[in-house]
Scaffold this motif. Structure first.
Motif, PDB file in Angstrom:
ATOM      1  N   ASP A  40      62.797  35.265  46.136  1.00 50.82           N
ATOM      2  CA  ASP A  40      64.524  34.791  46.178  1.00 50.82           C
ATOM      3  C   ASP A  40      64.231  33.778  44.973  1.00 50.82           C
ATOM      4  N   GLY A  41      63.272  33.167  44.224  1.00 48.44           N
ATOM      5  CA  GLY A  41      63.300  32.318  43.454  1.00 48.44           C
ATOM      6  C   GLY A  41      62.058  32.440  42.154  1.00 48.44           C
ATOM      7  N   PRO A  42      62.451  31.496  41.219  1.00 48.13           N
ATOM      8  CA  PRO A  42      61.421  31.039  40.317  1.00 48.13           C
ATOM      9  C   PRO A  42      59.708  31.534  41.204  1.00 48.13           C
ATOM     10  N   ALA A  43      58.796  32.386  40.568  1.00 49.37           N
ATOM     11  CA  ALA A  43      57.492  32.717  41.091  1.00 49.37           C
ATOM     12  C   ALA A  43      56.610  31.363  40.010  1.00 49.37           C
ATOM     13  N   ARG A  44      55.761  30.701  41.299  1.00 50.39           N
ATOM     14  CA  ARG A  44      54.642  29.711  40.862  1.00 50.39           C
ATOM     15  C   ARG A  44      53.131  30.622  40.730  1.00 50.39           C
ATOM     16  N   VAL A  45      51.948  30.374  40.048  1.00 47.19           N
ATOM     17  CA  VAL A  45      50.837  30.830  39.502  1.00 47.19           C
ATOM     18  C   VAL A  45      50.623  29.625  40.898  1.00 47.19           C
ATOM     19  N   VAL A  46      49.809  30.970  41.866  1.00 50.87           N
ATOM     20  CA  VAL A  46      48.571  29.771  42.604  1.00 50.87           C
ATOM     21  C   VAL A  46      47.370  31.028  42.070  1.00 50.87           C
ATOM     22  N   PRO A  47      45.959  29.450  41.160  1.00 52.81           N
ATOM     23  CA  PRO A  47      45.180  29.985  41.571  1.00 52.81           C
ATOM     24  C   PRO A  47      44.067  30.263  42.396  1.00 52.81           C
ATOM     25  N   VAL A  48      43.600  31.209  42.705  1.00 47.61           N
ATOM     26  CA  VAL A  48      42.482  31.805  43.672  1.00 47.61           C
ATOM     27  C   VAL A  48      41.039  32.720  43.745  1.00 47.61           C
ATOM     28  N   ARG A  49      40.181  31.865  44.599  1.00 52.72           N
ATOM     29  CA  ARG A  49      38.159  31.855  44.065  1.00 52.72           C
ATOM     30  C   ARG A  49      38.121  33.535  45.457  1.00 52.72           C
ATOM     31  N   LEU A  50      37.469  34.416  44.356  1.00 58.49           N
ATOM     32  CA  LEU A  50      36.835  35.941  44.672  1.00 58.49           C
ATOM     33  C   LEU A  50      36.086  36.189  44.332  1.00 58.49           C
ATOM     34  N   ASP A  51      35.303  36.514  45.275  1.00 63.48           N
ATOM     35  CA  ASP A  51      33.657  36.466  44.853  1.00 63.48           C
ATOM     36  C   ASP A  51      33.431  38.252  44.408  1.00 63.48           C
ATOM     37  N   ASP A  52      32.878  38.514  43.254  1.00 65.55           N
ATOM     38  CA  ASP A  52      32.365  39.780  42.784  1.00 65.55           C
ATOM     39  C   ASP A  52      32.870  40.578  43.246  1.00 65.55           C
ATOM     40  N   THR A  53      32.392  40.863  44.513  1.00 62.80           N
ATOM     41  CA  THR A  53      32.546  41.610  45.611  1.00 62.80           C
ATOM     42  C   THR A  53      34.259  42.419  45.702  1.00 62.80           C
ATOM     43  N   LEU A  54      34.766  41.042  46.631  1.00 61.42           N
ATOM     44  CA  LEU A  54      35.792  42.017  46.453  1.00 61.42           C
ATOM     45  C   LEU A  54      36.832  41.438  45.141  1.00 61.42           C
ATOM     46  N   LEU A  55      36.757  41.164  44.414  1.00 67.21           N
ATOM     47  CA  LEU A  55      36.775  41.522  43.109  1.00 67.21           C
ATOM     48  C   LEU A  55      37.294  42.441  42.553  1.00 67.21           C
ATOM     49  N   GLY A  56      35.893  43.013  42.192  1.00 62.64           N
ATOM     50  CA  GLY A  56      35.583  44.300  42.198  1.00 62.64           C
ATOM     51  C   GLY A  56      36.380  45.640  43.308  1.00 62.64           C
ATOM     52  N   ALA A  57      36.482  45.332  44.286  1.00 64.11           N
ATOM     53  CA  ALA A  57      37.197  46.193  45.368  1.00 64.11           C
ATOM     54  C   ALA A  57      38.849  46.555  44.712  1.00 64.11           C
ATOM     55  N   LEU A  58      39.334  45.027  44.564  1.00 61.77           N
ATOM     56  CA  LEU A  58      40.202  45.107  44.287  1.00 61.77           C
ATOM     57  C   LEU A  58      40.827  45.432  42.765  1.00 61.77           C
ATOM     58  N   THR A  68      48.794  46.787  39.349  1.00 64.12           N
ATOM     59  CA  THR A  68      48.229  45.321  39.452  1.00 64.12           C
ATOM     60  C   THR A  68      47.113  44.224  40.508  1.00 64.12           C
ATOM     61  N   ARG A  69      45.962  43.947  40.224  1.00 59.66           N
ATOM     62  CA  ARG A  69      45.783  42.752  40.680  1.00 59.66           C
ATOM     63  C   ARG A  69      46.754  41.767  42.228  1.00 59.66           C
ATOM     64  N   SER A  70      47.666  41.680  41.050  1.00 62.57           N
ATOM     65  CA  SER A  70      48.730  40.583  41.620  1.00 62.57           C
ATOM     66  C   SER A  70      49.238  41.274  42.754  1.00 62.57           C
ATOM     67  N   GLU A  71      50.328  42.372  41.807  1.00 62.26           N
ATOM     68  CA  GLU A  71      51.072  43.073  42.677  1.00 62.26           C
ATOM     69  C   GLU A  71      50.416  43.331  44.510  1.00 62.26           C
ATOM     70  N   LEU A  72      49.019  44.113  44.291  1.00 55.96           N
ATOM     71  CA  LEU A  72      48.329  44.320  45.640  1.00 55.96           C
ATOM     72  C   LEU A  72      48.208  42.994  46.219  1.00 55.96           C
ATOM     73  N   ILE A  73      47.759  42.000  45.772  1.00 52.23           N
ATOM     74  CA  ILE A  73      47.664  40.636  46.719  1.00 52.23           C
ATOM     75  C   ILE A  73      49.162  40.100  47.401  1.00 52.23           C
ATOM     76  N   ARG A  74      50.105  40.189  46.128  1.00 55.08           N
ATOM     77  CA  ARG A  74      51.602  39.916  46.634  1.00 55.08           C
ATOM     78  C   ARG A  74      51.442  40.788  47.839  1.00 55.08           C
ATOM     79  N   ALA A  75      51.806  42.039  47.487  1.00 51.45           N
ATOM     80  CA  ALA A  75      51.912  43.443  48.789  1.00 51.45           C
ATOM     81  C   ALA A  75      50.905  42.762  50.256  1.00 51.45           C
ATOM     82  N   ALA A  76      49.734  42.665  50.100  1.00 50.59           N
ATOM     83  CA  ALA A  76      48.785  41.758  50.793  1.00 50.59           C
ATOM     84  C   ALA A  76      49.498  41.021  51.648  1.00 50.59           C
ATOM     85  N   LEU A  77      49.239  39.745  51.231  1.00 50.41           N
ATOM     86  CA  LEU A  77      50.021  38.628  51.572  1.00 50.41           C
ATOM     87  C   LEU A  77      51.215  39.104  52.460  1.00 50.41           C
TER      88      LEU A  77
END
Length: 82
Positions: A40-58, A68-77
């Motif tokens: 519903d508005g402009p998007a903002r970048v929100v940095p988040v830290r992930l360990d190598d195992t989680l990042l690999g699974a993503l 993309t990673r970003s779309e998966l993260i948005r869908a999960a949220l």
């Protein structure tokens, strides 16, 4: 091999893009392009830290789902808070 939205980038694609760039671009048309609005508005970048195992699974899931990673993260949220 580099990918864009899960699609491998080929030498032929790069050459097509280079040929297009050499022909020049309509600047007014380019200004109309860009990222489509999300939500519903402009998007903002929100940095988040992930360990190598989680990042690999993503990354594996993103490749499997051709997204993309970003779309998966948005869908999960959305699923979590929604």
């Amino acid at each position: 091999m580099e990918k864009i939205k899960g699609v491998p980038v080929t030498e032929e694609m790069i050459q097509e893009w280079a040929d297009e760039a050499e022909q020049g671009y309509d600047l007014e048309e380019l200004r109309k392009r860009g990222r489509k609005p999300m939500g519903d508005g402009p998007a903002r970048v929100v940095p988040v830290r992930l360990d190598d195992t989680l990042l690999g699974a993503l990354d594996e899931r993103a490749e499997r789902d051709n997204t993309t990673r970003s779309e998966l993260i948005r869908a999960a949220l959305r699923a979590y808070v929604g």
